[in-house]
Structures are given as C-alpha cells and as structure tokens.
Scaffold this motif. Structure first.
Motif, PDB file in Angstrom:
ATOM      1  N   ARG A 161       0.800  -1.232   0.000  1.00 46.93           N
ATOM      2  CA  ARG A 161       0.000   0.000   0.000  1.00 46.93           C
ATOM      3  C   ARG A 161       0.833   1.281   0.000  1.00 46.93           C
ATOM      4  NH1 ARG A 161      -5.429  -0.022   1.010  1.00 46.93           N
ATOM      5  NH2 ARG A 161      -6.398  -2.054   1.302  1.00 46.93           N
ATOM      6  N   ASN A 162       2.062   1.234   0.501  1.00 50.41           N
ATOM      7  CA  ASN A 162       2.846   2.457   0.668  1.00 50.41           C
ATOM      8  C   ASN A 162       3.653   2.759  -0.596  1.00 50.41           C
ATOM      9  OD1 ASN A 162       5.250   4.116   1.422  1.00 50.41           O
ATOM     10  ND2 ASN A 162       4.275   4.083   3.426  1.00 50.41           N
ATOM     11  N   GLY A 182      -4.942  -1.131  -3.153  1.00 46.32           N
ATOM     12  CA  GLY A 182      -5.975  -0.367  -2.470  1.00 46.32           C
ATOM     13  C   GLY A 182      -6.310   0.971  -3.085  1.00 46.32           C
ATOM     14  N   THR A 183      -5.891   1.211  -4.306  1.00 47.83           N
ATOM     15  CA  THR A 183      -6.162   2.506  -4.940  1.00 47.83           C
ATOM     16  C   THR A 183      -7.150   2.405  -6.102  1.00 47.83           C
ATOM     17  OG1 THR A 183      -4.275   2.255  -6.426  1.00 47.83           O
ATOM     18  CG2 THR A 183      -3.873   3.364  -4.326  1.00 47.83           C
ATOM     19  N   GLY A 184      -7.612   1.187  -6.372  1.00 46.19           N
ATOM     20  CA  GLY A 184      -8.528   0.998  -7.501  1.00 46.19           C
ATOM     21  C   GLY A 184      -8.748  -0.475  -7.732  1.00 46.19           C
ATOM     22  N   PRO A 209      -6.552  -8.810  -1.475  1.00 44.27           N
ATOM     23  CA  PRO A 209      -5.391  -8.733  -2.369  1.00 44.27           C
ATOM     24  C   PRO A 209      -4.943 -10.098  -2.872  1.00 44.27           C
ATOM     25  CG  PRO A 209      -5.074  -7.281  -0.489  1.00 44.27           C
ATOM     26  CD  PRO A 209      -6.282  -8.123  -0.178  1.00 44.27           C
ATOM     27  N   ALA A 210      -5.077 -11.134  -2.026  1.00 40.91           N
ATOM     28  CA  ALA A 210      -4.698 -12.479  -2.470  1.00 40.91           C
ATOM     29  C   ALA A 210      -5.641 -12.977  -3.560  1.00 40.91           C
ATOM     30  CB  ALA A 210      -4.695 -13.438  -1.284  1.00 40.91           C
ATOM     31  N   VAL A 228      -2.121 -12.967   7.349  1.00 45.55           N
ATOM     32  CA  VAL A 228      -3.528 -12.601   7.194  1.00 45.55           C
ATOM     33  C   VAL A 228      -3.770 -11.130   7.522  1.00 45.55           C
ATOM     34  CG1 VAL A 228      -4.397 -14.926   7.597  1.00 45.55           C
ATOM     35  CG2 VAL A 228      -4.013 -13.411   9.553  1.00 45.55           C
ATOM     36  N   GLN A 229      -2.793 -10.270   7.271  1.00 43.65           N
ATOM     37  CA  GLN A 229      -2.934  -8.864   7.647  1.00 43.65           C
ATOM     38  C   GLN A 229      -4.105  -8.175   6.938  1.00 43.65           C
ATOM     39  OE1 GLN A 229       0.846  -6.823   7.200  1.00 43.65           O
ATOM     40  NE2 GLN A 229       1.956  -8.623   7.898  1.00 43.65           N
ATOM     41  N   ALA A 230      -4.434  -8.615   5.727  1.00 45.44           N
ATOM     42  CA  ALA A 230      -5.515  -7.973   4.968  1.00 45.44           C
ATOM     43  C   ALA A 230      -6.844  -8.700   5.109  1.00 45.44           C
ATOM     44  CB  ALA A 230      -5.135  -7.876   3.498  1.00 45.44           C
TER      45      ALA A 230
END
Length: 306
Positions: A161-162, A182-184, A209-210, A228-230
């Motif tokens: 994301r960064n 995460g931007t589109g 994301p996966a 599993v952060q997302a």
C-alpha cells in the motif's frame, strides 16, 4: 531484573520481574537484543487463546551464554521472553551464527526470513519465472524479494500500500516493478505488471489482495500464503484455481532442527550474498515505544537493544 510484562488484559509495561534460574535442558541467556513481530501482538491480544497470566513477551533475540558465546534464540521457556535482561531457552532453540553479522540483522533474518525462505523454496522457482511478493514492504517481503532474485526469478514485482516504500524497493533493485494496492482495481493493476501472468506468488497478507493476485497468475502458478494482515479469508472460484495451486504455509510450528537448518541457510545468504533487512532500533528503556511501533504495521523489523 527489568523486563517487559504483558498482563492478562494485554497491557504492556516495563517493570521488575523475577530472574530465570538455570534449568536442565535450557540455556540461561543474557539478552543483548530482542525482536518484536506480529505474533507477539497477536498473543497479547488473545488471538491464540486467553492470556492466563502475566508473562514476558518477545519471541526471539540475540544474547550471550554464561561462557560469553553469542547466540540467537527463540521460544523462551514460559513465562520468560526476549524483552528482558535475561531469559531461559530450551537448548534446541539456541543457535550459533556467523560472528560478523550484527545483532539486529540476525534477528531480522531469523523468523521473518524463515517465513520467506521456506515457502519460496517450496514454490520451486525456476529461472525466468515471474514472481509477485504481496505485502512486499515489510521484513518478510523484503527478504522474499531478494530471495526471488537469488533463485533466478526473471521478473519480480512488489505489491503493497505504501507508494514511497514500494518505489524504494525498485530503486534498490529488489523489484522490477511495483503495484500500489488499495487505490482501484487491484486485479487489473497486478495483471498489467505481471509480464503475462505470475508463476509464483508469495502472499504475506491474504484477504482481497490475495484473490486479485491469484487471478493475475497463469496456468501452473503456485501461490504460497503465510499471513492474514488484509483479512483471514479469501473467495476464489474453481475457475480461478484451475491448473493452479494455493498453499497455506506454516513455518514457526516446524521442528527446531528444520527451522535451524533454514536459519543457517539465511545466515549464509547474509554473509555470501548480502541478504539484508531494514530495522528500527529502540533502546531497552523505550520498549513500550517499540511495542507501539510494531502495532503500527512497520516497514522495518522492530528491535529492542540493551
């Protein structure tokens, strides 16, 4: 002795704690540096079960044995942990390492490195493969990018994301391209960067994301998921999985001898190939700040030094 204490309610303090006493089958270690990782916070929050009583956190560190030998250690004997002046560790979890390596790099390359190395080896990367590292800006992702290069990957993509951290990975030569998540439309962005489809995906974050990453693979692809952060689940159709494999990889639960062998391979890569990780260093009296930094999803391995 002084030690970090996790109370049953999950709160973190730095206070006096009884020192460990030497026990047969365990090594008494004077701690030089301790690492904090996501699993330390998860344990304090009750993710692995209720916190039954106060304990000293910290899953890994570097210290010295009574004879002065410098060693890496993990899995301290309860209720002791790494964020303390001393700890007690089963002999099988006390490992030597090359003397030229700094404490912070040894810690950063140990648990995080094993989380990258074992699934990358089990994915059987072939020369020229297109490889995606999903969650690339953290310690595991940084190591995985470098390992993909060393294994002969032909096109390596970093996704996270960064945008500034992603750009830095490309500038260092660890990735050929990057995708800001995460931007589109993550799926289309990953497909556009995939050079025709990914063969191997190391997934550190799971969740949506996966799902997007799997749909950006080509037939024969292998996705290895380790975090599993997302999000804890994914939704994939049979069509998404046809001629592809998706493996959930566990590393910390493996036998000590297997983990030590992986650790030794990582130390050799650090010495011979320059494998490295970004670290964030905190003095022991700032242990609470280090704990808070880890809770902020750092892009560096958090290390507390004594």
């Amino acid at each position: 002795m002084k030690a970090a204490i996790i109370a049953p309610d999950g709160s973190f303090t730095l206070a006096d704690h009884p020192a460990p006493v030497g026990t047969e089958g365990c090594a008494l270690i004077d701690v030089r540096a301790a690492g904090i990782g996501p699993t330390d916070l998860m344990r304090a929050r009750g993710f692995f079960g209720p916190v039954a009583g106060a304990y000293v956190p910290g899953g890994e560190g570097v210290g010295t044995l009574p004879d002065g030998t410098r060693v890496y250690f993990g899995h301290s004997a309860a209720p002791f942990g790494a964020i303390a002046e001393q700890t007690l560790v089963p002999d099988a979890e006390v490992w030597p390492f090359p003397p030229q390596l700094a404490d912070d790099q040894v810690i950063a390359l140990a648990i995080s490195g094993t989380g990258a190395l074992l699934p990358m080896e089990e994915a059987h990367i072939r020369a020229g493969d297109n490889v995606l590292i999903l969650g690339a800006t953290g310690p595991v992702g940084q190591i995985a990018l470098q390992i993909a290069r060393l294994m002969g990957a032909g096109h390596v993509v970093a996704a996270a994301r960064n945008p500034e951290k992603l750009a830095a990975l490309v500038a260092r030569g660890w990735a050929d391209a990057c995708v800001q998540l995460g931007t589109g439309d993550d799926e289309q962005a990953l497909k556009a960067a995939s050079n025709g489809g990914f063969y191997v995906v190391l997934d550190v974050i799971y969740g949506p994301p996966a799902e997007a990453a799997m749909r950006a693979t080509r037939p024969g692809a292998r996705m290895m998921s380790i975090g599993v952060q997302a999000g804890p689940t994914v939704t994939l159709s049979l069509r998404d999985l046809v001629f592809r494999s998706h493996t959930g990889v566990g590393t910390g639960q493996r036998p000590a001898a297997e983990r030590q062998a992986a650790f030794d391979r990582l130390m050799a890569l650090a010495v011979d190939k320059g494998l490295t990780v970004d670290t964030a260093l905190f003095a022991f009296d700032r242990a609470a700040d280090a704990w808070a930094a880890q809770a902020g999803s750092p892009h560096a391995k958090v290390i507390i030094q004594r």
